[in-house]
Design an enzyme around this catalytic site. Structure first.
Site, mmCIF file in Angstrom:
data_model
loop_
_atom_site.group_PDB
_atom_site.id
_atom_site.type_symbol
_atom_site.label_atom_id
_atom_site.label_comp_id
_atom_site.label_asym_id
_atom_site.label_seq_id
_atom_site.Cartn_x
_atom_site.Cartn_y
_atom_site.Cartn_z
ATOM 1 N N GLN A 92 0.915 -1.232 -0.161
ATOM 2 C CA GLN A 92 0.157 -0.029 -0.075
ATOM 3 C C GLN A 92 1.102 1.183 -0.078
ATOM 4 O O GLN A 92 1.692 1.408 1.107
ATOM 5 C CB GLN A 92 -0.832 0.046 1.292
ATOM 6 C CG GLN A 92 -1.917 1.221 1.337
ATOM 7 C CD GLN A 92 -3.040 1.223 2.429
ATOM 8 O OE1 GLN A 92 -2.556 0.481 3.451
ATOM 9 N NE2 GLN A 92 -3.786 1.783 2.427
ATOM 10 N N HIS A 98 -8.017 3.001 -0.907
ATOM 11 C CA HIS A 98 -8.301 3.235 -2.256
ATOM 12 C C HIS A 98 -8.177 1.917 -3.190
ATOM 13 O O HIS A 98 -7.536 0.971 -2.626
ATOM 14 C CB HIS A 98 -7.168 4.173 -3.044
ATOM 15 C CG HIS A 98 -5.668 3.579 -2.868
ATOM 16 N ND1 HIS A 98 -5.049 3.755 -1.735
ATOM 17 C CD2 HIS A 98 -4.828 3.284 -4.016
ATOM 18 C CE1 HIS A 98 -3.706 3.312 -1.898
ATOM 19 N NE2 HIS A 98 -3.652 3.004 -3.187
#
Ligand SMILES: [Zn+2]
Length: 118
Positions: A92, A98
């Site tokens: 990430q 997201h």
């Protein structure tokens, strides 16, 4: 707290908005890995899968389906990958929830599938 995606939500960073409603925003990332590559984010700052609330998660899943279908149609793609990472070791990169929507094309040279290393 400085967050590049919150800056986008708050219009402090210019971006190419694909979709927006009260809770979510979709935009084109600067580094496109395929034509139509889109990031879908929650407007509320939640770091990852472990702290987004269930209602928002359910909504963003349904929205991912809708936007993926629209992107595929818009760009005449033949498929889509939907990618998400939660946590540093899951790669990430931005600590704000997201989802990547990655339209796919014949012979596009991408290989986003998992490879067995064990
Ligand atoms: Zn944020």
């Amino acid at each position: 707290m400085q967050c590049v995606f919150c800056d986008i939500v708050n219009k402090k960073s210019p971006t190419s908005v694909i979709f927006e409603n009260d809770d979510f925003l979709a935009f084109s990332p600067i580094k496109q890995i395929s034509k139509g590559h889109t990031l879908l984010i929650s407007k509320e700052h939640t770091e990852n899968l472990f702290d987004i609330n269930d209602e928002a998660l359910a909504k963003i899943a349904v929205l991912s389906k809708k936007l993926a279908a629209e992107l595929v149609k818009k760009h005449s793609a033949t498929g889509v990958n939907i990618l998400h990472a939660s946590g540093k070791d899951a790669q990430q990169s931005v600590p704000h929830f997201h989802i990547h929507l990655v339209p796919r094309y014949p012979n596009d040279g991408l290989d986003l599938w998992l490879k067995n290393k064990l």
